[in-house]
Design an enzyme around this catalytic site. Sequence first.
Site, PDB file in Angstrom:
ATOM      1  N   ALA A 125       0.943  -1.601   0.632  1.00 50.39           N
ATOM      2  CA  ALA A 125      -0.351   0.142  -0.098  1.00 50.39           C
ATOM      3  C   ALA A 125       1.319   1.455  -0.206  1.00 50.39           C
ATOM      4  CB  ALA A 125      -1.102  -0.182   1.102  1.00 50.39           C
ATOM      5  N   THR A 172      10.883   0.916  -4.411  1.00 53.15           N
ATOM      6  CA  THR A 172      11.443   0.851  -5.440  1.00 53.15           C
ATOM      7  C   THR A 172      12.577   1.234  -6.008  1.00 53.15           C
ATOM      8  OG1 THR A 172      11.009   2.489  -7.251  1.00 53.15           O
ATOM      9  CG2 THR A 172      10.491   3.386  -5.296  1.00 53.15           C
ATOM     10  N   ASP A 173      13.045   1.352  -7.119  1.00 53.49           N
ATOM     11  CA  ASP A 173      14.537   1.704  -7.268  1.00 53.49           C
ATOM     12  C   ASP A 173      15.065   3.146  -7.208  1.00 53.49           C
ATOM     13  OD1 ASP A 173      13.160   1.841  -9.665  1.00 53.49           O
ATOM     14  OD2 ASP A 173      15.115   1.301 -11.545  1.00 53.49           O
ATOM     15  N   GLU A 174      13.303   4.546  -7.052  1.00 52.23           N
ATOM     16  CA  GLU A 174      13.582   5.464  -7.489  1.00 52.23           C
ATOM     17  C   GLU A 174      14.084   5.820  -6.332  1.00 52.23           C
ATOM     18  OE1 GLU A 174      10.167   7.042  -8.950  1.00 52.23           O
ATOM     19  OE2 GLU A 174       9.825   5.100 -10.023  1.00 52.23           O
ATOM     20  N   SER A 182       9.885   9.299  -3.746  1.00 51.58           N
ATOM     21  CA  SER A 182      11.239   8.605  -4.072  1.00 51.58           C
ATOM     22  C   SER A 182      11.295   9.121  -2.750  1.00 51.58           C
ATOM     23  CB  SER A 182      12.597   8.678  -5.173  1.00 51.58           C
ATOM     24  OG  SER A 182      12.276   9.978  -4.483  1.00 51.58           O
ATOM     25  N   ALA A 183      11.201   9.986  -2.203  1.00 53.19           N
ATOM     26  CA  ALA A 183      11.932  10.225  -0.626  1.00 53.19           C
ATOM     27  C   ALA A 183      11.433   9.578   0.226  1.00 53.19           C
ATOM     28  CB  ALA A 183      11.991  11.892  -0.223  1.00 53.19           C
ATOM     29  N   LYS A 187       8.819   7.243  -0.157  1.00 53.70           N
ATOM     30  CA  LYS A 187       9.754   5.415  -0.251  1.00 53.70           C
ATOM     31  C   LYS A 187      10.761   5.212   0.879  1.00 53.70           C
ATOM     32  CE  LYS A 187       7.610   1.955  -1.850  1.00 53.70           C
ATOM     33  NZ  LYS A 187       6.448   1.475  -1.408  1.00 53.70           N
ATOM     34  N   ASN A 211      10.649  -0.055 -12.797  1.00 51.66           N
ATOM     35  CA  ASN A 211       9.215   0.278 -13.255  1.00 51.66           C
ATOM     36  C   ASN A 211       8.539  -1.218 -14.028  1.00 51.66           C
ATOM     37  OD1 ASN A 211       9.983   2.831 -13.390  1.00 51.66           O
ATOM     38  ND2 ASN A 211       8.526   2.781 -14.056  1.00 51.66           N
ATOM     39  N   ASN A 212       7.832  -1.503 -13.466  1.00 55.45           N
ATOM     40  CA  ASN A 212       6.711  -2.303 -13.931  1.00 55.45           C
ATOM     41  C   ASN A 212       5.659  -1.854 -14.616  1.00 55.45           C
ATOM     42  OD1 ASN A 212       5.536  -4.283 -10.932  1.00 55.45           O
ATOM     43  ND2 ASN A 212       7.881  -3.204 -11.052  1.00 55.45           N
ATOM     44  N   TYR A 234       7.614  13.955 -21.857  1.00 53.24           N
ATOM     45  CA  TYR A 234       7.866  14.769 -21.266  1.00 53.24           C
ATOM     46  C   TYR A 234       9.408  15.195 -21.814  1.00 53.24           C
ATOM     47  CZ  TYR A 234       5.130  13.666 -17.085  1.00 53.24           C
ATOM     48  OH  TYR A 234       3.378  13.792 -16.716  1.00 53.24           O
ATOM     49  N   ASN A 249      12.321   6.302 -22.968  1.00 53.59           N
ATOM     50  CA  ASN A 249      10.750   6.437 -23.231  1.00 53.59           C
ATOM     51  C   ASN A 249       9.855   7.132 -24.226  1.00 53.59           C
ATOM     52  OD1 ASN A 249      10.892   6.814 -20.400  1.00 53.59           O
ATOM     53  ND2 ASN A 249      10.635   9.321 -20.532  1.00 53.59           N
ATOM     54  N   GLY A 272      12.522  18.087 -11.979  1.00 53.52           N
ATOM     55  CA  GLY A 272      13.426  17.323 -11.121  1.00 53.52           C
ATOM     56  C   GLY A 272      13.350  15.888 -11.949  1.00 53.52           C
TER      57      GLY A 272
HETATM   58  P1  NAD Z   1      -0.620   1.336  -6.522  1.00 48.27           P
HETATM   59  O1  NAD Z   1      -0.850   2.919  -6.947  1.00 48.27           O
HETATM   60  O2  NAD Z   1      -1.109   1.122  -8.442  1.00 48.27           O
HETATM   61  O3  NAD Z   1      -1.473   1.055  -6.045  1.00 48.27           O
HETATM   62  C1  NAD Z   1      -1.499   1.606  -4.305  1.00 48.27           C
HETATM   63  C2  NAD Z   1      -2.361   0.583  -3.917  1.00 48.27           C
HETATM   64  O4  NAD Z   1      -2.356   1.120  -2.126  1.00 48.27           O
HETATM   65  C3  NAD Z   1      -4.227   1.019  -4.244  1.00 48.27           C
HETATM   66  O5  NAD Z   1      -4.619  -0.556  -4.157  1.00 48.27           O
HETATM   67  C4  NAD Z   1      -4.748   2.039  -2.792  1.00 48.27           C
HETATM   68  O6  NAD Z   1      -5.838   1.576  -2.656  1.00 48.27           O
HETATM   69  C5  NAD Z   1      -3.818   1.435  -1.840  1.00 48.27           C
HETATM   70  N1  NAD Z   1      -3.145   2.752  -0.647  1.00 48.27           N
HETATM   71  C6  NAD Z   1      -3.019   3.551  -0.853  1.00 48.27           C
HETATM   72  N2  NAD Z   1      -2.705   4.535   0.333  1.00 48.27           N
HETATM   73  C7  NAD Z   1      -3.618   3.649   1.367  1.00 48.27           C
HETATM   74  C8  NAD Z   1      -3.307   3.481   3.048  1.00 48.27           C
HETATM   75  N3  NAD Z   1      -3.437   4.713   2.985  1.00 48.27           N
HETATM   76  N4  NAD Z   1      -4.262   3.030   3.177  1.00 48.27           N
HETATM   77  C9  NAD Z   1      -3.982   1.530   2.559  1.00 48.27           C
HETATM   78  N5  NAD Z   1      -3.992   1.722   1.467  1.00 48.27           N
HETATM   79  C10 NAD Z   1      -4.277   2.277   0.682  1.00 48.27           C
HETATM   80  O7  NAD Z   1       0.749   1.083  -6.905  1.00 48.27           O
HETATM   81  P2  NAD Z   1       1.642  -0.016  -7.365  1.00 48.27           P
HETATM   82  O8  NAD Z   1       2.237   0.435  -8.839  1.00 48.27           O
HETATM   83  O9  NAD Z   1       0.707  -0.688  -7.595  1.00 48.27           O
HETATM   84  O10 NAD Z   1       2.467  -0.155  -6.740  1.00 48.27           O
HETATM   85  C11 NAD Z   1       2.504  -0.841  -5.634  1.00 48.27           C
HETATM   86  C12 NAD Z   1       3.595  -0.370  -4.188  1.00 48.27           C
HETATM   87  O11 NAD Z   1       4.817  -1.315  -5.213  1.00 48.27           O
HETATM   88  C13 NAD Z   1       4.070   0.781  -3.637  1.00 48.27           C
HETATM   89  O12 NAD Z   1       4.862   0.356  -2.846  1.00 48.27           O
HETATM   90  C14 NAD Z   1       4.978   0.862  -5.079  1.00 48.27           C
HETATM   91  O13 NAD Z   1       6.324   2.011  -3.921  1.00 48.27           O
HETATM   92  C15 NAD Z   1       5.710   0.171  -5.599  1.00 48.27           C
HETATM   93  N6  NAD Z   1       6.479  -0.351  -6.858  1.00 48.27           N
HETATM   94  C16 NAD Z   1       5.959   0.136  -7.964  1.00 48.27           C
HETATM   95  C17 NAD Z   1       6.148  -0.175  -8.926  1.00 48.27           C
HETATM   96  C18 NAD Z   1       5.195   0.523  -9.779  1.00 48.27           C
HETATM   97  O14 NAD Z   1       6.203  -0.009 -11.387  1.00 48.27           O
HETATM   98  N7  NAD Z   1       4.081   0.265 -10.063  1.00 48.27           N
HETATM   99  C19 NAD Z   1       7.786  -0.103  -9.254  1.00 48.27           C
HETATM  100  C20 NAD Z   1       8.509  -0.191  -7.358  1.00 48.27           C
HETATM  101  C21 NAD Z   1       7.853  -0.699  -6.460  1.00 48.27           C
HETATM  102  P1  TYD Z   2       5.424   6.643 -14.686  1.00 47.63           P
HETATM  103  O1  TYD Z   2       5.148   5.822 -15.892  1.00 47.63           O
HETATM  104  O2  TYD Z   2       5.551   7.852 -14.202  1.00 47.63           O
HETATM  105  O3  TYD Z   2       6.440   5.978 -14.058  1.00 47.63           O
HETATM  106  P2  TYD Z   2       7.922   6.402 -12.923  1.00 47.63           P
HETATM  107  O4  TYD Z   2       8.348   7.941 -12.891  1.00 47.63           O
HETATM  108  O5  TYD Z   2       8.375   6.183 -11.576  1.00 47.63           O
HETATM  109  O6  TYD Z   2       9.674   6.046 -13.596  1.00 47.63           O
HETATM  110  O7  TYD Z   2       7.050   7.232 -15.765  1.00 47.63           O
HETATM  111  C1  TYD Z   2       7.868   6.702 -16.505  1.00 47.63           C
HETATM  112  C2  TYD Z   2       8.364   7.570 -17.508  1.00 47.63           C
HETATM  113  O8  TYD Z   2       7.704   8.328 -18.422  1.00 47.63           O
HETATM  114  C3  TYD Z   2       8.819   9.015 -16.766  1.00 47.63           C
HETATM  115  O9  TYD Z   2      10.755   9.082 -17.424  1.00 47.63           O
HETATM  116  C4  TYD Z   2       8.340   9.764 -17.216  1.00 47.63           C
HETATM  117  C5  TYD Z   2       7.657   9.232 -18.940  1.00 47.63           C
HETATM  118  N1  TYD Z   2       6.153  10.190 -18.805  1.00 47.63           N
HETATM  119  C6  TYD Z   2       6.401  10.916 -19.744  1.00 47.63           C
HETATM  120  O10 TYD Z   2       6.863  11.380 -20.738  1.00 47.63           O
HETATM  121  N2  TYD Z   2       4.999  11.277 -20.428  1.00 47.63           N
HETATM  122  C7  TYD Z   2       3.693  11.129 -19.213  1.00 47.63           C
HETATM  123  O11 TYD Z   2       2.536  10.921 -19.619  1.00 47.63           O
HETATM  124  C8  TYD Z   2       4.165  10.334 -18.301  1.00 47.63           C
HETATM  125  C9  TYD Z   2       2.891   9.792 -17.203  1.00 47.63           C
HETATM  126  C10 TYD Z   2       5.176   9.712 -17.834  1.00 47.63           C
END
Ligand code: NAD
Ligand code: TYD
Length: 373
Positions: A86, A137-139, A180-181, A183, A208-209, A236, A278, A312
């Site tokens: 979460a 996250t790697d961020e 990222s700060a 996390k 990134n997933n 961007y 990108n 940033g």
């Molecule tokens: P997401 O934003 O899709 O899902 C986050 C979930 O957390 C949502 O279901 C939301 O309802 C729930 N949530 C938010 N605030 C809450 C709270 N206060 N109490 C209970 N539930 C709450 O996120 P995601 O992309 O699935 O990422 C999940 C985790 O993996 C995060 O911790 C993120 O930092 C980490 N992560 C994500 C990525 C990525 O590329 N998406 C990569 C590496 C790590």
């Molecule tokens: P994003 O999916 O927001 O993941 P993260 O910022 O966690 O890496 O963005 C992936 C890359 O794509 C990031 O370099 C920002 C860029 N980006 C755009 O150029 N345009 C967009 O509308 C979005 C959402 C992201």
Amino acid sequence: MDFKRNILITGGAGFIGSHVVRLFVNKYPDYRIINLDKLTYAGNLANLKDVEQKPNYAFVKADICDFGAMQETLRQYRVDGIIHLAAESHVDRSIKDPFIFARTNVLGTLTLLQAAKEYWESLPEGYEGKRFYHISTDEVYGALQMTCPEGKENPISAHKVYGDAFFHEYTKYNPHSPYSASKAGSDHFVRAFHDTYGMPTLVTNCSNNYGPYQFPEKLIPLFINNIRHRKPLPVYGKGENVRDWLYVEDHARAIDLIFHRGKTADTYNIGGFNEWKNIDIVKVVIRTVDRLLGRPEGADMDLITFVADRKGHDMRYAIDSTKLRDELGWEPSLQFEEGIEKTVRWYLDNQAWVDNVTSGDYQRYYEEMYAGK
Ligand code: NAD
Ligand code: TYD
């Protein structure tokens, strides 16, 4: 019914969480999987329709910042393992409103840690057989330089790489965005609970997933949806930034492996060995959507619109996940082109899901975002 294990998965209604919940519910019928989620804009129970009737699945709607609710849930379900996903997860939102990121990611994680500490310490066996696994996250490592902008072969990966350095498990934290700060702050608290109280914790940092059920504010699903509706694709800056992409089910498999076999107090980096600029991703996505919709391939290239850069904006992320491969035998299973094809197909076949999650708050957010507020 008595379950072999009672595992709390937080954020299970979100993107990655829903894949982890689905994997655990189906793979471990003798575990009870408790999905705890506040259901913010990013959480959607429709992501779990196929498992919600299973006898080993339970859902709790709660906020991880609510200490009483965390205590109650841990006690009621006799939780012995926690996989904590979460979080607020979108960098652009964190730039607009950092406070909610500190609240959920830092205070929420601390609240859950403290509730788990008190509950587990109250049991006769204490921390034995328990596990608190924090997904990060790697961020948190900051940004890498683009020392080879044209890309070059590298022994670490079958793919081109755009620099000489990688994120390792020992790379110093250097987060730049409020996301990222926050996390990084939560990772530090998790490790502090191990070092101070002996809680059996684990942290993983993933790249990134992408894949089905990702909220269409992140690059890939946003752009698939915009191409379908022939809306502009806001790239961007110059689109030169590099991200390392991993198919979400490969992340879920890694989480399963590490939850069961990872060393307590350890850290693993999870990454796809799959660096892309990108702008190159955007072109692959355009060609794939066009082909699957029966449009001439590349017909929608004119939707690419270069816009002001993100504040940033981190230049490059690249994970070295050889530790995970060497110690636990994990490797990504999909080539990027296959993963993108599966992802685009899923979004095109599930327009109702996209329409459902992009109503209400989401609409308001985007109207404000693009009105430049
Ligand atoms: P997401 O934003 O899709 O899902 C986050 C979930 O957390 C949502 O279901 C939301 O309802 C729930 N949530 C938010 N605030 C809450 C709270 N206060 N109490 C209970 N539930 C709450 O996120 P995601 O992309 O699935 O990422 C999940 C985790 O993996 C995060 O911790 C993120 O930092 C980490 N992560 C994500 C990525 C990525 O590329 N998406 C990569 C590496 C790590
Ligand atoms: P994003 O999916 O927001 O993941 P993260 O910022 O966690 O890496 O963005 C992936 C890359 O794509 C990031 O370099 C920002 C860029 N980006 C755009 O150029 N345009 C967009 O509308 C979005 C959402 C992201």
